[in-house]
Write an enzyme that holds these catalytic residues in place. Structure first.
Site, PDB file in Angstrom:
ATOM      1  N   HIS A 155       0.815  -1.222   0.000  1.00 35.00           N
ATOM      2  CA  HIS A 155       0.000   0.000   0.000  1.00 35.00           C
ATOM      3  C   HIS A 155       0.846   1.268   0.000  1.00 35.00           C
ATOM      4  O   HIS A 155       0.337   2.345  -0.282  1.00 35.00           O
ATOM      5  CB  HIS A 155      -0.932  -0.006   1.224  1.00 35.00           C
ATOM      6  CG  HIS A 155      -2.018  -1.035   1.119  1.00 35.00           C
ATOM      7  ND1 HIS A 155      -3.295  -0.725   0.749  1.00 35.00           N
ATOM      8  CD2 HIS A 155      -2.007  -2.372   1.303  1.00 35.00           C
ATOM      9  CE1 HIS A 155      -4.035  -1.823   0.726  1.00 35.00           C
ATOM     10  NE2 HIS A 155      -3.266  -2.840   1.065  1.00 35.00           N
ATOM     11  N   ASP A 359       3.679   9.138  -0.853  1.00 36.43           N
ATOM     12  CA  ASP A 359       2.425   8.489  -0.457  1.00 36.43           C
ATOM     13  C   ASP A 359       2.117   7.401  -1.474  1.00 36.43           C
ATOM     14  O   ASP A 359       2.204   7.655  -2.685  1.00 36.43           O
ATOM     15  CB  ASP A 359       1.293   9.535  -0.462  1.00 36.43           C
ATOM     16  CG  ASP A 359       0.290   9.316   0.654  1.00 36.43           C
ATOM     17  OD1 ASP A 359       0.092   8.157   1.042  1.00 36.43           O
ATOM     18  OD2 ASP A 359      -0.283  10.311   1.127  1.00 36.43           O
TER      19      ASP A 359
END
Ligand code: GDG
Length: 461
Positions: A155, A359
């Site tokens: 992720h 991110d």
């Protein structure tokens, strides 16, 4: 029962019907296919349990938890996962804390979990492992003889080769990943970095079928950009109870930021940019307030506590310099807000601001877009270093290190004419729909199913 799906993630939902995007999508996927969801029990135990424990029967699938002792929590979770892997993957080698106990704890938890998984897994089951807490899990499962398909989804950003230098020697990401059949990453840039790592491995080889052989196995590598549960979010932004409607009662233009309080999210620079914007704005313009929701995260790790102090000081400074008796320009909430209220706040805000230094994806960017009124949408300011920037090319993209750039972007976003706002929003919304989290989990499972049966490739030597 054969052909089930086993999902393994650090967290396991406790509610019967979870509502968060990713958790909801995995819940639905498991309900369709049937199988098991395994995650860590939220409370630590004194001694590690030998086997997995029942954590709730969902009809078509079962939830099982594994236990962590306080030592495991410190070494595996706070230590190796969040004080080594997290900073390395987010390009913060300076924040890495190395400790032999962290590595040992991380490997021991993965080895123990693999033994427990083997007690419940059937040879035909497919296993889908989530995130950096479990890089070595496939290696441990293979050692114990599991030959079925194992997929992995990361992720967070895949680290650059140079940044991996901060990892201890035992952490061999290439060898760990090679024991999976399918490795899913968020973006094309992540795939490029992962390929760079395999290229640098002397015992890896790029095969004709597109897989990568490393050691004795071959692994497929692809990007699967994650998204949100679009329809649920659209509904939440439109609906709302009396309390949720508080979001409508705020005066002036609102700029909204929503981030776990994490150093990867670029909050201090965002506050500085807002301060700079206030310095340079024309006093006669409408008042603009920034609302920053930043719920606590990993407070036991020193770097997170220090960030909190830094932010509290910055909020005081910005408000002290620019506030008026009847106006607090920067409102900072260090608590978790109700999801529906959040959705309403997004819709109410003229600008959504997302400025991480790194991110994996950033779901807040997609939630902000989905929450807008298409007839009068707000504008998204997005760091070009967030994974979401690969898709949301019609957001106003900024450099999160450049205060002036972000301050200018705020000015531009707040003055953008309706037609331009609509055009940008429609383009971003099409991307948000295309990566709906339900499609995302279906695509990953389909790709894992389509992987060729476990390849144990003979070495050329
Ligand atoms: C990791 C990766 C990747 C935040 N505050 C509140 C609240 N939230 C919700 C947001 C959003 C979620 O938390 C945060 O997701 P992000 O994607 O922005 O970031 P991470 O937590 O770092 O997630 C990231 C993601 O995994 C999925 O693969 O995109 O890159 O780092 O949904 O809305 N929710 C509520 N109250 C809050 O105060 N209810």
């Amino acid at each position: 029962m054969a052909g089930r799906l086993i999902v393994i993630s650090n967290r396991i939902p406790s509610e019967a019907a979870p509502s968060g995007g990713l958790v909801y999508a995995l819940h639905e996927t498991l309900r369709k296919i049937g199988g098991i969801w395994i995650g860590s029990h939220p409370e630590t135990t004194e001694t590690p349990a030998n086997s997995l424990s029942e954590y709730g029967d969902q009809g078509n699938y079962t939830r099982l938890s594994f236990s962590l002792t306080l030592e495991d929590y410190k070494n595996f979770y706070l230590g190796f996962s969040n004080s080594v892997l997290w900073p390395v993957c987010h390009r913060r080698g300076d924040l890495v804390k190395l400790d032999r106990g962290f590595e040992r704890g991380y490997c021991a938890v993965n080895a123990r979990l693999a033994r427990q998984v083997m007690e419940v897994a059937e040879p035909d089951d497919m296993i889908w492992v989530h995130d950096y807490h479990f890089f070595p899990l496939a290696t441990e499962l293979r050692k114990l003889g599991f030959t079925g398909k194992i997929g992995f989804f990361l992720h967070i950003p895949f680290p650059a080769l140079g940044d991996m230098g901060a990892l201890p020697r035992e952490a061999n990401l290439a060898h760990w990943l090679a024991d999976y059949d399918l490795v899913g990453l968020q973006t094309r840039a992540d795939v490029a970095r992962c390929l760079e790592m395999f290229r640098a491995e002397t015992d890896s080889e790029f095969l004709m079928d597109g897989t990568i052989k490393c050691g004795s196995r071959a692994v497929a590598l692809r990007s699967f950009p994650i998204g949100i549960d679009v329809e649920t979010f659209v509904q939440a932004a439109q609906g709302g109870s009396a309390q949720d409607r508080l979001a409508d009662d705020m005066a002036g233009d609102i700029v909204i930021g929503v981030d776990r309080l994490d150093y990867s999210k670029g909050l201090p620079n965002r506050f500085r940019a807002f301060g700079r914007y206030l310095e340079t704005r024309d006093e006669r313009e409408r008042r603009v307030s920034m609302v920053q929701i930043a719920p606590p995260s990993r407070e036991e790790v020193a770097a997170y506590r220090e960030l909190r102090y830094e932010l509290e000081e910055l909020v005081g400074r910005v408000n002290g310099e620019h506030g008026e008796i009847d106006w607090t320009p920067l409102r900072y909430i260090h608590r978790n807000l109700d999801r529906n209220l959040l959705a309403r706040l997004y819709r109410r805000a003229r600008v959504g601001i997302v400025t991480p230094f790194a991110d994996g994806m950033n779901l807040v960017a997609k939630e902000y877009v989905a929450a807008q009124d298409p007839e009068d949408p707000g504008v998204l300011i997005l760091s070009h270093m967030a994974g979401a920037a690969e898709e949301l090319t019609d957001a106003i993209q900024v450099n999160p290190y450049d205060i002036e750039d972000m301050s200018e972007a705020l000015k531009t976003a707040l003055a953008l004419p309706l037609e331009e706002r609509k055009r940008r929003h429609a383009s971003c919304m099409a991307q948000v729909r295309a990566t709906d989290v339900n499609l995302w989990s279906q695509h990953f499972v389909d790709a894992l199913k389509a992987c060729k049966p476990t390849l144990v490739v003979k070495s050329r030597a």
